[in-house]
Design a protein around this motif. Structure first.
Motif, PDB file in Angstrom:
ATOM      1  N   PHE A  44      29.418  42.435  53.898  1.00 34.66           N
ATOM      2  CA  PHE A  44      30.511  43.157  53.278  1.00 34.66           C
ATOM      3  C   PHE A  44      29.872  44.292  52.485  1.00 34.66           C
ATOM      4  O   PHE A  44      28.765  44.142  51.967  1.00 34.66           O
ATOM      5  CB  PHE A  44      31.280  42.263  52.296  1.00 34.66           C
ATOM      6  CG  PHE A  44      31.974  41.096  52.932  1.00 34.66           C
ATOM      7  CD1 PHE A  44      33.204  41.255  53.545  1.00 34.66           C
ATOM      8  CD2 PHE A  44      31.406  39.832  52.886  1.00 34.66           C
ATOM      9  CE1 PHE A  44      33.855  40.170  54.119  1.00 34.66           C
ATOM     10  CE2 PHE A  44      32.042  38.747  53.454  1.00 34.66           C
ATOM     11  CZ  PHE A  44      33.267  38.923  54.075  1.00 34.66           C
ATOM     12  N   ILE A  60      38.128  45.790  46.966  1.00 35.16           N
ATOM     13  CA  ILE A  60      38.057  45.092  48.250  1.00 35.16           C
ATOM     14  C   ILE A  60      36.858  45.615  49.047  1.00 35.16           C
ATOM     15  O   ILE A  60      36.747  46.811  49.310  1.00 35.16           O
ATOM     16  CB  ILE A  60      39.339  45.292  49.089  1.00 35.16           C
ATOM     17  CG1 ILE A  60      40.576  44.856  48.309  1.00 35.16           C
ATOM     18  CG2 ILE A  60      39.232  44.577  50.428  1.00 35.16           C
ATOM     19  CD1 ILE A  60      40.601  43.376  47.952  1.00 35.16           C
ATOM     20  N   ILE A  68      42.485  37.754  51.825  1.00 35.80           N
ATOM     21  CA  ILE A  68      41.133  37.859  51.282  1.00 35.80           C
ATOM     22  C   ILE A  68      40.374  36.591  51.645  1.00 35.80           C
ATOM     23  O   ILE A  68      40.841  35.482  51.425  1.00 35.80           O
ATOM     24  CB  ILE A  68      41.190  38.033  49.747  1.00 35.80           C
ATOM     25  CG1 ILE A  68      41.973  39.283  49.367  1.00 35.80           C
ATOM     26  CG2 ILE A  68      39.795  38.042  49.149  1.00 35.80           C
ATOM     27  CD1 ILE A  68      41.394  40.572  49.898  1.00 35.80           C
ATOM     28  N   TYR A  69      39.193  36.767  52.203  1.00 40.43           N
ATOM     29  CA  TYR A  69      38.351  35.638  52.596  1.00 40.43           C
ATOM     30  C   TYR A  69      37.827  34.896  51.372  1.00 40.43           C
ATOM     31  O   TYR A  69      37.811  33.671  51.323  1.00 40.43           O
ATOM     32  CB  TYR A  69      37.194  36.125  53.473  1.00 40.43           C
ATOM     33  CG  TYR A  69      36.133  35.098  53.720  1.00 40.43           C
ATOM     34  CD1 TYR A  69      36.363  34.007  54.552  1.00 40.43           C
ATOM     35  CD2 TYR A  69      34.894  35.198  53.108  1.00 40.43           C
ATOM     36  CE1 TYR A  69      35.385  33.049  54.766  1.00 40.43           C
ATOM     37  CE2 TYR A  69      33.903  34.258  53.327  1.00 40.43           C
ATOM     38  CZ  TYR A  69      34.154  33.176  54.152  1.00 40.43           C
ATOM     39  OH  TYR A  69      33.189  32.228  54.367  1.00 40.43           O
ATOM     40  N   CYS A  71      28.234  38.251  54.931  1.00 38.55           N
ATOM     41  CA  CYS A  71      29.463  37.833  55.608  1.00 38.55           C
ATOM     42  C   CYS A  71      29.108  36.666  56.530  1.00 38.55           C
ATOM     43  O   CYS A  71      28.011  36.637  57.099  1.00 38.55           O
ATOM     44  CB  CYS A  71      30.025  38.996  56.423  1.00 38.55           C
ATOM     45  SG  CYS A  71      31.548  38.606  57.307  1.00 38.55           S
ATOM     46  N   THR A  81      36.905  41.225  60.723  1.00 42.05           N
ATOM     47  CA  THR A  81      38.095  41.598  59.956  1.00 42.05           C
ATOM     48  C   THR A  81      38.126  40.992  58.561  1.00 42.05           C
ATOM     49  O   THR A  81      39.088  41.207  57.834  1.00 42.05           O
ATOM     50  CB  THR A  81      39.368  41.158  60.719  1.00 42.05           C
ATOM     51  OG1 THR A  81      39.320  39.739  60.888  1.00 42.05           O
ATOM     52  CG2 THR A  81      39.471  41.850  62.053  1.00 42.05           C
ATOM     53  N   GLU A  84      37.324  40.119  47.761  1.00 46.71           N
ATOM     54  CA  GLU A  84      37.751  40.798  46.539  1.00 46.71           C
ATOM     55  C   GLU A  84      36.622  40.703  45.523  1.00 46.71           C
ATOM     56  O   GLU A  84      36.079  39.621  45.283  1.00 46.71           O
ATOM     57  CB  GLU A  84      39.018  40.159  45.979  1.00 46.71           C
ATOM     58  CG  GLU A  84      39.528  40.843  44.740  1.00 46.71           C
ATOM     59  CD  GLU A  84      40.824  40.245  44.226  1.00 46.71           C
ATOM     60  OE1 GLU A  84      41.323  40.743  43.201  1.00 46.71           O
ATOM     61  OE2 GLU A  84      41.346  39.285  44.838  1.00 46.71           O
ATOM     62  N   THR A 124      34.766  45.395  52.635  1.00 46.50           N
ATOM     63  CA  THR A 124      35.046  45.062  54.029  1.00 46.50           C
ATOM     64  C   THR A 124      33.749  44.804  54.793  1.00 46.50           C
ATOM     65  O   THR A 124      32.688  45.271  54.413  1.00 46.50           O
ATOM     66  CB  THR A 124      35.798  46.216  54.714  1.00 46.50           C
ATOM     67  OG1 THR A 124      35.003  47.397  54.623  1.00 46.50           O
ATOM     68  CG2 THR A 124      37.155  46.446  54.073  1.00 46.50           C
ATOM     69  N   CYS A 125      33.876  44.086  55.873  1.00 46.22           N
ATOM     70  CA  CYS A 125      32.747  43.858  56.773  1.00 46.22           C
ATOM     71  C   CYS A 125      32.934  44.783  57.982  1.00 46.22           C
ATOM     72  O   CYS A 125      34.023  44.799  58.578  1.00 46.22           O
ATOM     73  CB  CYS A 125      32.700  42.403  57.224  1.00 46.22           C
ATOM     74  SG  CYS A 125      31.404  42.089  58.453  1.00 46.22           S
ATOM     75  N   ARG A 134      37.539  40.307  54.611  1.00 45.81           N
ATOM     76  CA  ARG A 134      37.470  41.142  53.411  1.00 45.81           C
ATOM     77  C   ARG A 134      37.272  40.239  52.207  1.00 45.81           C
ATOM     78  O   ARG A 134      37.744  39.108  52.197  1.00 45.81           O
ATOM     79  CB  ARG A 134      38.761  41.945  53.234  1.00 45.81           C
ATOM     80  CG  ARG A 134      39.074  42.795  54.417  1.00 45.81           C
ATOM     81  CD  ARG A 134      40.465  43.423  54.439  1.00 45.81           C
ATOM     82  NE  ARG A 134      41.395  42.994  53.430  1.00 45.81           N
ATOM     83  CZ  ARG A 134      42.253  43.798  52.806  1.00 45.81           C
ATOM     84  NH1 ARG A 134      42.298  45.065  53.110  1.00 45.81           N
ATOM     85  NH2 ARG A 134      43.081  43.351  51.896  1.00 45.81           N
TER      86      ARG A 134
END
Length: 122
Positions: free
Chosen positions: A31, A44, A3-4, A25, A51, A55, A46-47, A53
């Motif tokens: 995201f 979660i 997780i980013y 992002c 890659t 939370e 996503t973008c 993601r």
């Protein structure tokens, strides 16, 4: 996958038309996660361009209610009746279109006939 970043629900931007939450992002895109997904317990986002993601930290009680869409609410008989009605309307429209085309042809024939008569009379 890792997780980013963890992001608080309140920090997300919400689009009520699409019922989608977004967050910037670092790649320049956003995201995204739908309200429906959040109600299903997913956390979660996503973008679509990279890659990464994130939370989403939230409580279900903080979520707005889902908008009721007509497609989700139809029962089996209601959906079938509406489909039949749409098909009937489509058939009427085809008949109308053919009628209009026929009328247009008749108009051209009438004009041609009038022109022919006016040329032969003189």
């Amino acid at each position: 996958m890792s997780i980013y970043e963890e992001v608080e629900f309140e920090d997300l931007d919400y689009d009520p038309v699409t019922q989608t939450y977004t967050y910037p992002c670092p790649c320049g895109d956003k995201f995204s996660i739908t309200l429906d997904a959040l109600w299903d317990g997913e956390d979660i986002a996503t973008c679509p361009s990279c890659t990464l993601r994130i939370e989403i930290i939230y409580d279900e009680e903080d979520l707005p209610p889902l908008r009721e869409d007509d497609d989700d609410e139809e029962d089996e008989s209601g959906g079938a009746e509406e489909e039949e009605e749409e098909e009937e309307q489509g058939e009427h429209k085809k008949r109308d279109d053919k009628g209009e085309e026929k009328k247009e042809e008749d108009d051209h024939n009438n004009i041609a006939s009038v022109l022919q008569k006016s040329l032969t009379v003189k």
